[in-house]
Write an enzyme that holds these catalytic residues in place. Structure first.
Site, short mmCIF file in Angstrom:
data_model
loop_
_atom_site.label_atom_id
_atom_site.label_comp_id
_atom_site.label_asym_id
_atom_site.label_seq_id
_atom_site.Cartn_x
_atom_site.Cartn_y
_atom_site.Cartn_z
N SER A 107 -23.49 12.94 -42.25
CA SER A 107 -22.23 13.50 -42.76
C SER A 107 -21.33 13.98 -41.63
CB SER A 107 -22.51 14.69 -43.68
OG SER A 107 -22.79 14.30 -44.98
N HIS A 161 -19.11 21.66 -47.11
CA HIS A 161 -19.31 20.32 -46.55
C HIS A 161 -17.99 19.59 -46.34
CE1 HIS A 161 -20.65 16.05 -46.59
NE2 HIS A 161 -21.75 16.52 -46.05
N ASP A 183 -15.03 14.05 -50.67
CA ASP A 183 -16.10 14.98 -50.33
C ASP A 183 -16.11 16.12 -51.35
OD1 ASP A 183 -17.91 16.73 -48.66
OD2 ASP A 183 -17.52 15.18 -47.17
#
Length: 748
Positions: free
Chosen positions: A534, A205, A130
């Site tokens: 996600s 994220h 990620d």
């Protein structure tokens, strides 16, 4: 491929680069299949010696063979024709697919999970590929953890503002990759955003996904008072290995593939990737995630991937059968930021709005505040330089959406720049998503929009007040498939129904990077609420980690089967799961096998297992040649003649994409239980198709026992070019093992 072949190939590339024009060179991945060398150092050393320095970007040498290089299309074509090369393809760009959830899933009620000893669960390692991690977050505390498992062979790579001390017994490894990104986009410094040349996360994220998977228990967490409660990951005693391959929301295929190569070698048990390419997806062996996950599968590592946020049919990504593909759905919680009109009417709005309006302000439609020379229809979208500042100053502006991909937050920035004090956004398709704005703002659907418009038309001086968000729990119906969640069919091999599963992905609270303020309306926060596949992917990764901790000998396919066959297709009103925003009817192309049920997944009763041999047979069915298979597996491999049909892969769902007349499908189940038992078949018939299961009764005497059965499909009407759906459920009165059925009947 022998070392001599590798060196010959690299020498050819070097010579062609030195003697040929390379101004039109692009970044290509040269994939050569299974690794057969005892170590990778000699190949890498030879690569550096033989390959032109300007061409070499990455070497793949741990878990599989290959490299990435700057090549012209002509050079790439020549390389692809060389012996020992499985595929050569341009490195594409994948994009990141961006407390209450675990209670909603019932994970607190899993008795086995509560009783897990730390030593058992904490040996499970989840590799997260990620945007990195914010290691100081309380969610990554290692209090109570024992030593790092001996099986972990990874590293804690230092870099900008990331020291060895930033790893601990929770974050046991951290690496970062940027050469692929820089080869394709230029230097990180030239991108114009905040970043750290290290595994430290400037985006938020990666921190969010990692804490969703394995965040430690943290009390009294909220986003500025919203969604308050205790935050924790689904598998809080699992370890995390961090692989940062995404920068500014973009992930180079070449970097992602190198991260997967390392993660496999490092000893990860589960890999979680909340990212993927824009549709349409490339064929499996011209797609970096498909390649990396194939080798992970061979090594017994389950790979969980997001399906994407592309709204429409046929857009699901990461659809290889050896990947667990995850759609997104809601939980039983909404965030209301309501509007109080001057006539005392309250309109229901949705947003993550911590800001309080002390009084009411005048309302103006964006279309009525057009800047000079801007058509009213364009001004209604509230984009840059479309609004007249003298007209919107001190007012709440009512805006509309031009396209699904509009930047909603940006609209509020332009309104603030013009002196506006609030925003009401009419956005029926995305009203359920919790957006954050830089001023008081809320999102309304079509019904509220009609009422608002009527009020503004009939009132001489319309005014309104936008209230801060309140969190509403135990809402119904839930779950519902998120409107943005990418849908099947699988455009590469439609017999493999995709997505596989859905899980919570709408308005999820988890840890965040405090420097990632763009996504939080310029507010620095330690926990944030975001939406996307996600967010659903790490929920499934966490459940996979729990199953792996309890059933350490289970294969990736067994874990996947347990998750899929125990899922539910009903919401909390006992109706079929709908799709947001309008509650549309859904199919397995929306939710796969259903919404994850972690409690049931721990004891599925029966599983559909498969191994590398089954995958090779599947690849034969879609046209893989003996030469490709040899390079792929490292050994001479021949396909059966005729090949086993792809619909006979022992998958937990059943799909037939081109059905002409009657057809039989075969499956094998393995029993996991303590006592002898009998399972009976129950069929939900697809429209226009008769289904017969033989035998219809399976008698098991001991755990590990396998039994096969045949499913005959006898169509009596065609399906007019679209799929019809049903299900096969095996039940012994305790366990229900459900497989969705999808058939495209071309003729009877």
């Amino acid at each position: 491929m022998r070392l001599a072949q590798v060196l010959t190939l690299l020498l050819f590339i070097r010579l062609t680069l030195v003697h040929g024009a390379s101004s039109n060179a692009k970044h290509y991945i040269v994939y050569m299949g299974e690794h057969s060398h005892p170590n990778s150092e000699s190949v890498i050393r030879a690569n550096h010696e033989m390959l032109a320095s300007e061409a070499a970007v990455h070497h793949y040498s741990k878990s599989f063979r290959g490299f990435s290089a700057m090549l012209t299309p002509e050079q790439a074509k020549r390389v692809a024709e060389s012996d020992g090369v499985v595929s050569v393809f341009e490195s594409r760009t994948s994009k990141i697919h961006t407390t209450r959830t675990w209670n909603f899933l019932g994970i607190d009620s899993i008795q086995q999970y509560k009783q897990l000893q730390m030593d058992s669960s904490s040996n499970v390692i989840v590799g997260v590929i990620d945007s990195g991690i914010w290691p100081e977050s309380e969610s990554f505390s290692d209090q109570g953890f024992g030593p790092v498992p001996d099986k972990f062979k990874g590293e804690c790579v230092t870099g900008e503002q990331f020291a060895l001390s930033n790893c601990n017994r929770k974050i046991i490894g951290a690496r970062y990759y940027f050469k692929g990104f820089e080869a394709e986009y230029g230097s990180l410094e030239s991108q114009g955003g905040t970043f750290f040349r290290s595994a430290r996360d400037s985006d938020g994220h990666g921190t969010h996904t990692a804490s969703t998977i394995a965040g430690s228990v943290v009390a009294n967490v909220s986003l500025l008072g919203m969604a308050g409660g205790t935050a924790r990951g689904g598998a809080p005693s699992a370890r995390l290995a961090i692989y940062k391959a995404c920068w500014f929301g973009l992930c180079s295929d070449a970097d992602v593939l190198l991260a997967m190569d390392d993660a496999i070698s490092d000893g990860a048990d589960i890999l979680s990737l909340s990212l993927g390419p824009d549709p349409p997806q490339s064929i499996y062996f011209e797609d970096a995630i498909s390649i990396g996950s194939f080798h992970a599968f061979q090594k017994g590592i389950l790979v969980s991937c997001s399906a994407g946020n592309s709204f429409f049919p046929g857009t699901a990504s990461n659809v290889a059968p050896w990947i667990l593909t995850v759609a997104a759905s809601s939980v039983d919680r909404i965030f209301n930021s309501n509007i109080y009109l001057g006539n005392s009417r309250i309109l229901k709005g949705f947003s993550l709005n911590p800001l309080k309006m002390e009084t009411s302000y005048g309302l103006i439609a964006g279309s009525a505040a057009a800047a000079k020379g801007v058509p009213p229809s364009n001004a209604s979208f509230c984009k840059n330089n479309t609004l007249d500042a003298t007209l919107i100053k001190g007012k709440i502006v009512v805006c509309t959406i031009e396209t699904l991909t509009d930047n909603r937050r940006e609209k509020s920035i332009f309104i603030r720049q013009g002196g506006g004090v609030g925003m009401i956004l009419i956005d029926p398709l995305a009203k359920d998503i919790g957006f954050q704005f830089v001023l008081p703002g809320t999102v309304i659907g079509q019904e509220e929009a009609v009422l608002l418009q009527k009020y503004m038309e009939t009132e001489k001086n319309p005014v309104a007040k936008i209230y801060p968000t309140i969190t509403v729990l135990n809402t119904k119906p839930a779950p519902a498939v998120a409107g943005f969640s990418s849908m099947g069919p699988n455009i590469i091999t439609p017999e493999i129904l995709k997505p596989d599963i859905t899980g919570p992905g709408l308005n999820i609270l988890a840890a965040w990077s405090p420097v990632a303020i763009e996504a939080t309306a310029e507010r620095s926060v330690n926990y944030n609420i975001v939406s996307g596949t996600s967010m659903s992917c790490p929920h499934i990764s966490a459940v996979s980690a729990i199953i792996k901790s309890i059933k350490p000998s289970w294969s990736p396919a067994a874990i996947k089967s347990a998750i899929m066959t125990t899922a539910t297709v009903l919401d909390n009103t006992k109706h079929l799961i709908g799709r947001q925003p309008f509650g549309n009817e859904t199919t397995p192309f929306d939710y796969g096998s259903g919404h994850i049920n972690p409690t049931a997944a721990l004891e599925p009763g029966l599983i559909y297992d498969l191994d590398s041999t089954d995958i090779i047979n599947f690849l034969c069915s879609i046209g893989a040649s003996p030469a490709q298979l040899k390079n792929l597996t490292g050994q001479l491999t021949y396909c059966q003649n005729p090949p086993i049909p792809s619909y006979n892969l022992n998958y937990p769902s059943i799909g037939v994409s081109n059905m002409n007349g009657s057809l039989s499908v075969y499956r094998t189940v393995t029993y996991y239980g303590k006592d002898p038992t009998v399972y009976y078949a129950y069929v939900d018939h697809p429209v226009g198709v008769k289904v017969k299961v033989t035998p219809s009764k399976l008698c098991f005497t001991k755990t590990g026992e396998k039994m096969s059965f045949k499913v005959d499909f006898i169509p009596y009407m065609n399906s007019s070019g679209s799929f019809v759906f049903g299900a096969l459920t095996w039940s012994n009165g305790i366990h229900k093992v459900r497989s969705p059925i999808g058939l495209n009947v071309l003729s009877v």
